[in-house]
Design a protein around this motif. Sequence first.
Motif, PDB file in Angstrom:
ATOM      1  N   MET A   1       0.848  -1.176   0.000  1.00 46.44           N
ATOM      2  CA  MET A   1       0.000   0.000   0.000  1.00 46.44           C
ATOM      3  C   MET A   1       0.896   1.243   0.000  1.00 46.44           C
ATOM      4  SD  MET A   1      -3.372   1.064   0.720  1.00 46.44           S
ATOM      5  CE  MET A   1      -3.929  -0.543   1.210  1.00 46.44           C
TER       6      MET A   1
ATOM      7  N   CYS B   1       2.454   4.681   0.795  1.00 44.72           N
ATOM      8  CA  CYS B   1       2.534   5.469   2.018  1.00 44.72           C
ATOM      9  C   CYS B   1       3.063   6.845   1.640  1.00 44.72           C
ATOM     10  CB  CYS B   1       3.464   4.804   3.024  1.00 44.72           C
ATOM     11  SG  CYS B   1       3.513   5.659   4.614  1.00 44.72           S
TER      12      CYS B   1
ATOM     13  N   GLU C   1      -0.747   6.130   5.413  1.00 47.12           N
ATOM     14  CA  GLU C   1      -0.946   5.138   4.368  1.00 47.12           C
ATOM     15  C   GLU C   1      -2.135   5.528   3.492  1.00 47.12           C
ATOM     16  OE1 GLU C   1       0.155   0.908   5.623  1.00 47.12           O
ATOM     17  OE2 GLU C   1      -0.487   1.876   7.490  1.00 47.12           O
ATOM     18  N   GLY C   2      -2.014   5.240   2.215  1.00 46.56           N
ATOM     19  CA  GLY C   2      -3.072   5.530   1.261  1.00 46.56           C
ATOM     20  C   GLY C   2      -4.129   4.432   1.275  1.00 46.56           C
ATOM     21  N   VAL C   3      -4.971   4.464   0.278  1.00 47.23           N
ATOM     22  CA  VAL C   3      -6.050   3.481   0.146  1.00 47.23           C
ATOM     23  C   VAL C   3      -5.930   2.787  -1.207  1.00 47.23           C
ATOM     24  CG1 VAL C   3      -7.617   4.713   1.695  1.00 47.23           C
ATOM     25  CG2 VAL C   3      -7.659   5.221  -0.745  1.00 47.23           C
ATOM     26  N   ASP C   4      -6.593   1.647  -1.332  1.00 42.27           N
ATOM     27  CA  ASP C   4      -6.633   0.933  -2.607  1.00 42.27           C
ATOM     28  C   ASP C   4      -7.396   1.749  -3.647  1.00 42.27           C
ATOM     29  OD1 ASP C   4      -5.257  -1.341  -1.689  1.00 42.27           O
ATOM     30  OD2 ASP C   4      -7.096  -2.184  -0.854  1.00 42.27           O
ATOM     31  N   THR C   5      -7.170   1.448  -4.910  1.00 42.75           N
ATOM     32  CA  THR C   5      -7.825   2.195  -5.984  1.00 42.75           C
ATOM     33  C   THR C   5      -9.338   2.013  -5.985  1.00 42.75           C
ATOM     34  OG1 THR C   5      -7.412   0.377  -7.519  1.00 42.75           O
ATOM     35  CG2 THR C   5      -5.801   2.181  -7.486  1.00 42.75           C
TER      36      THR C   5
ATOM     37  N   HIS D   1     -11.197   1.953  -3.276  1.00 39.36           N
ATOM     38  CA  HIS D   1     -11.706   2.447  -1.995  1.00 39.36           C
ATOM     39  C   HIS D   1     -12.939   3.323  -2.191  1.00 39.36           C
ATOM     40  CE1 HIS D   1     -11.517   3.942   2.142  1.00 39.36           C
ATOM     41  NE2 HIS D   1     -11.808   5.128   1.622  1.00 39.36           N
TER      42      HIS D   1
ATOM     43  N   ASP E   1     -16.111   2.733   3.149  1.00 42.21           N
ATOM     44  CA  ASP E   1     -15.217   1.682   3.651  1.00 42.21           C
ATOM     45  C   ASP E   1     -14.743   1.975   5.069  1.00 42.21           C
ATOM     46  OD1 ASP E   1     -15.531   0.429   1.233  1.00 42.21           O
ATOM     47  OD2 ASP E   1     -13.504   0.895   0.506  1.00 42.21           O
ATOM     48  N   VAL E   2     -14.662   3.248   5.449  1.00 38.45           N
ATOM     49  CA  VAL E   2     -14.198   3.589   6.799  1.00 38.45           C
ATOM     50  C   VAL E   2     -15.225   3.200   7.857  1.00 38.45           C
ATOM     51  CG1 VAL E   2     -12.716   5.450   5.969  1.00 38.45           C
ATOM     52  CG2 VAL E   2     -15.031   5.979   6.755  1.00 38.45           C
TER      53      VAL E   2
ATOM     54  N   SER F   1     -14.403  -0.283   9.520  1.00 38.72           N
ATOM     55  CA  SER F   1     -13.105  -0.448  10.218  1.00 38.72           C
ATOM     56  C   SER F   1     -13.277  -0.528  11.702  1.00 38.72           C
ATOM     57  CB  SER F   1     -12.193   0.719   9.882  1.00 38.72           C
ATOM     58  OG  SER F   1     -11.908   0.729   8.518  1.00 38.72           O
TER      59      SER F   1
END
Length: 107
Positions: free
Chosen positions: A1, A3, A93-97, A99, A103-104, A107
Amino acid sequence: MTCYAIGHLRNVEMGAEIFAYLEAIDCTLAPFEGRFIIHGGQKHVLEGEFAADLIVIAFPDLARAQAWYASSAYRNIKPLRTRNAVGDVFLIEGVDTDHKATDVLSS
């Protein structure tokens, strides 16, 4: 992922030490595959105020971002920045493409 190293810098004193820092930082990033994606630039503020400089450096992952920041090459030039600017620096950290905002919620 991916960063990101984020620098939110204020009161930057553009002088010899900052110039030396800027001339040296690219070489510290290369071994860790870091690259600038935002480095100052013209701001178009849509809400609130933002009077600082924003710097964003992308790394392939958190481990390489941490290794860059802890590297002797970067530690050697870091005082050139910290003596001449006030700010906040952090890794995120970033997120998947694929996302999505919701999605949050899971968590």
